[in-house]
Design a protein around this motif. Sequence first.
Motif, PDB file in Angstrom:
ATOM      1  N   SER A   1       0.845  -1.187   0.000  1.00 19.99           N
ATOM      2  CA  SER A   1       0.000   0.000   0.000  1.00 19.99           C
ATOM      3  C   SER A   1       0.884   1.242   0.000  1.00 19.99           C
ATOM      4  CB  SER A   1      -0.878   0.004   1.243  1.00 19.99           C
ATOM      5  OG  SER A   1      -0.067   0.250   2.371  1.00 19.99           O
ATOM      6  N   GLY A   2       0.264   2.402  -0.217  1.00 19.31           N
ATOM      7  CA  GLY A   2       1.032   3.644  -0.283  1.00 19.31           C
ATOM      8  C   GLY A   2       1.864   3.896   0.964  1.00 19.31           C
ATOM      9  N   GLY A   3       1.253   3.703   2.126  1.00 16.61           N
ATOM     10  CA  GLY A   3       1.967   3.944   3.380  1.00 16.61           C
ATOM     11  C   GLY A   3       3.100   2.954   3.588  1.00 16.61           C
ATOM     12  N   GLN A   4       2.873   1.721   3.168  1.00 19.43           N
ATOM     13  CA  GLN A   4       3.930   0.709   3.314  1.00 19.43           C
ATOM     14  C   GLN A   4       5.115   1.028   2.419  1.00 19.43           C
ATOM     15  OE1 GLN A   4       1.525  -2.732   2.391  1.00 19.43           O
ATOM     16  NE2 GLN A   4       1.500  -3.390   4.521  1.00 19.43           N
TER      17      GLN A   4
ATOM     18  N   GLU B   1       2.811  20.062   7.050  1.00 19.06           N
ATOM     19  CA  GLU B   1       3.805  19.007   7.226  1.00 19.06           C
ATOM     20  C   GLU B   1       5.029  19.557   7.952  1.00 19.06           C
ATOM     21  OE1 GLU B   1       4.787  17.291   3.452  1.00 19.06           O
ATOM     22  OE2 GLU B   1       2.726  16.681   3.070  1.00 19.06           O
ATOM     23  N   ALA B   2       5.493  20.707   7.485  1.00 13.47           N
ATOM     24  CA  ALA B   2       6.709  21.274   8.064  1.00 13.47           C
ATOM     25  C   ALA B   2       6.492  21.653   9.523  1.00 13.47           C
ATOM     26  CB  ALA B   2       7.145  22.491   7.257  1.00 13.47           C
TER      27      ALA B   2
ATOM     28  N   ASP C   1      -2.958  10.099  -0.234  1.00  9.98           N
ATOM     29  CA  ASP C   1      -4.215  10.807  -0.023  1.00  9.98           C
ATOM     30  C   ASP C   1      -4.215  11.441   1.367  1.00  9.98           C
ATOM     31  OD1 ASP C   1      -5.499   8.929   1.907  1.00  9.98           O
ATOM     32  OD2 ASP C   1      -5.284   7.587   0.199  1.00  9.98           O
ATOM     33  N   LEU C   2      -5.154  12.357   1.575  1.00 10.90           N
ATOM     34  CA  LEU C   2      -5.110  13.248   2.726  1.00 10.90           C
ATOM     35  C   LEU C   2      -5.051  12.500   4.055  1.00 10.90           C
ATOM     36  CD1 LEU C   2      -5.229  16.259   3.394  1.00 10.90           C
ATOM     37  CD2 LEU C   2      -7.659  15.934   3.817  1.00 10.90           C
ATOM     38  N   LYS C   3      -5.889  11.512   4.216  1.00  9.20           N
ATOM     39  CA  LYS C   3      -5.975  10.773   5.474  1.00  9.20           C
ATOM     40  C   LYS C   3      -4.636  10.115   5.812  1.00  9.20           C
ATOM     41  CE  LYS C   3      -9.299   9.146   8.330  1.00  9.20           C
ATOM     42  NZ  LYS C   3     -10.464   9.853   8.823  1.00  9.20           N
TER      43      LYS C   3
END
Lengths: 288, 370
Positions: free
Chosen positions: B140-143, B201-202, B170-172
Motif C-alpha cells: 500500500s502507499g503507506g507501506q 507538514e513542516a 491521499d489526505l488521510k
Amino acid sequence: MQKDIKRLSFLLLFAPFALWITLLIILPHLGMLHISLREKVAPRVYEFGFGNYLNFFNEPIYWNTLLRTGSMSLLVTLLALILGFPIAYYIAKIAGRRARGALFLMCLIPLWVSDLIRAFGWILLMRETGVISNTLQWAGVINAPIEFLYNDATVIMGLVYTTILFMIVPLVSTLDGMDDAMIEAGYNLGGNGPTVLRRIIIPYAMPGIVSGCIVVFMLTAGSYLTPILLGGKNSSWFTEQIYDQFITRYNWEAGAAFGFVLLAFTSLVIWGGLKLTGQTLNTTVARS
Amino acid sequence: MHSTAEYDLECDQVSKHFGSVRAVDDVSFVIPKGSFFSILGPSGCGKTTLMRMIAGFEQPSSGDIRIKGRSVISTPPNRRNVKMVFQHLALFPMMNVYENIAYGLRCSGASKDVIRAKVHDVLERISLPDVANREITQLSGGQKQRIAIARCMVLDPDVLLLDEPLGALDLKLREAMKIELKLLQHQFDTTFVYITHDQSEALVMSDHVAIMNGGKFVQIGTPQELYHKPAAAFVAGFVGHTNRWAGRVSRVESGEVEVATDGGLSLRGIVRGTVSPQVGDIVNAYVRPEFITAQRSAGHNPQADAGQNTIEGRVDSILFNGANSRVLVKNRAGELIEADVVLTGDEQDLKPKDEVILSWPVAQTLSFKD
C-alpha cells in the motif's frame, strides 16, 4: 441496440486481422505442412511420411548450415544489443526532449531505402574495386586491391546494420518509462556506475532487451537478401537452402520441410531465451 | 571553522546558477545532530536544487557543504553518507522488498548474514516484519513510504533527505504519515532534512524550519517562531492563514504604527521585519484569523479599547470545518476578513447577514514594510 453496435464495430475491426492471419499465415502454413509430409515415390505419386525431415537430419550439410545460421544470428543479436543499448540509452535518458525526436528520425531514415539498395550500397563500398579498397590503396596502406565482400564478418556487419533499429526502438520505449530518480536512487544508496547498470538499469530494461532480441533474431535468421548479396556463395545461410530446394531443384517437399525446421529451430531458441531471462512473451513483445 | 562534531550538515554560502537563473542564492545553515529540519517554500523556490546539491546530484556553483564536519563537494553521490527518499520513492520495481532494502548493503559489500540480519532488523523497526518477500506492487502507499525510508535507514546515514515524499498520498494517509515520520525520526535518531511546500507538514514534524523563497532562506526558526514571530512579510503570508491589509503609515510611535488601509480603515499594529517604516511608507499588516474575535454588535457601539483594533462588518458566509470553523466577514469597504469562531450548533451561532464587531489585539497586527 448499443450492444449490437459494439459487436459490429468489434467485428469490423477484427475482420482485417482475421483475414490476414487465416489467408496469409495459417492457410499457407497448413499447405506447407501438408507438402512437407509427403514423399515423392514416382512422378506425381506421393506417400505420407517423414522422409523429408529425416533427409534433413541425415545430411550434415543441411543441419550444419542451420546451426551456422543460428549461431551467427545469435552473434548478430548480441552485437545489435551491445551497439544498440548505449544508443537507446542516450536517446531515452541523456538527449534533451527536442534532440530525441531528431535522433529517432535519424535512426529511421535508412529504412526509407529498400533493403536491396542498401545492400548494393555496401557492395559499392566493399568490393575489390570499391571505395574502401581504392581509398586504402591511394593512401598507401595497402598495395593491392582487397576484396572485403564475401566473408562472415561482412555478412554480420550488414545484418547488424539492417536490424539494429529493431533493437533500438523497444529499448528506447522501455528506458523512456524509467524514472530518472530510480537511477539516482541507485547511486544514492551507494552503487557505482557498473552496479547501477547491472542491478538497476538492465533489469528494468529486460523486457525491452528480450523483445528487441526476439525481433532481431527472427529477422536475422529469416533474412535472405543481405547474406546472399554480401556473403555470396560462401554465406551458407539456411534460407538459401530453402530457396534452392524450392526454386533451383524444384523440390517443394524438401523446401517445405526445411521451412518448418527453421520455424521450429527459431521458436526453440526464443523459448530458451525467454526461459533463461525469466521473461514471458506477455511481458516483453506485448508490452513494447 | 565550526567545531565539527555537533552539526550533521552545514551549508556555507551555497549557490547554484543555471545560466543567469540563481536557483539557490547564497544559502547558509547548520543542522544540529539528530534534529528534524524542514525546508519549506513554494514550488520553484530552489529547495529541490538545494537538496540535490546536498545529495551530490548537482554541483554547487560556489560555497561549501559539510557533512559531519567534512566537505563533500568533491565526493561523488554514491560515496556520501547522505541518503534520500525520493518524491515518488523510486523503489526498484524489479526487486522485492528484501532486495530493495538489501541493495545498499550489497553495494557496500556486506556479507550475506549481515545483510539478512540488518534487513530483518530494519523491517521490525518500521513495524512491517512480514513483507520481506512481497513485490513492490503489492504494497500500500503507506507501506511503500516506510520501505523507502527503511531502504535508506538500513545504511545508517548521517543525514536523511526527504523530498516531499507525502505528496503522492491521499489526505488521510498523509496525516497519519506525518506523525509516523516524526516517530521514525525519534526512533532512528538521525538528522532528517525534509523538503516540502506543505506548511502543515513542516510545522507538525520539524524541530526547525527554514522558509525559502526565490533561492534564498528568508527565515530559519522553530515552527512557533515562524508562526508567531515572522521576520519577513513573506513568512507571515506564507506560513499559516492570515488576513492582509495594505496601507500607508499615518503615525509611528515606539514600535507601533497606525496604518490607514486602502479600504479606508485605521489599524494599529506593531512593527516587524528588518526595515522600520516611516510616516507615509506603504506597509502590509497581517492578522491571523484565530486572534480575531467576532461578536454580534447587538446595538451597543464598539468602544475603542486601548490594546484592540475593532471594525464592524456583516457575516458573508460561514466556513464550517468542525473545530476549525471560520466566518467570512465583509466590512464596509467590501473587504473579506476571516475570523475563527466556535460553532456549537445551537441558536447562539453566527449566521450569514448577522452584524458583527471584529476585534483583535494590536500586538497581533504584524506590520511589515516590504
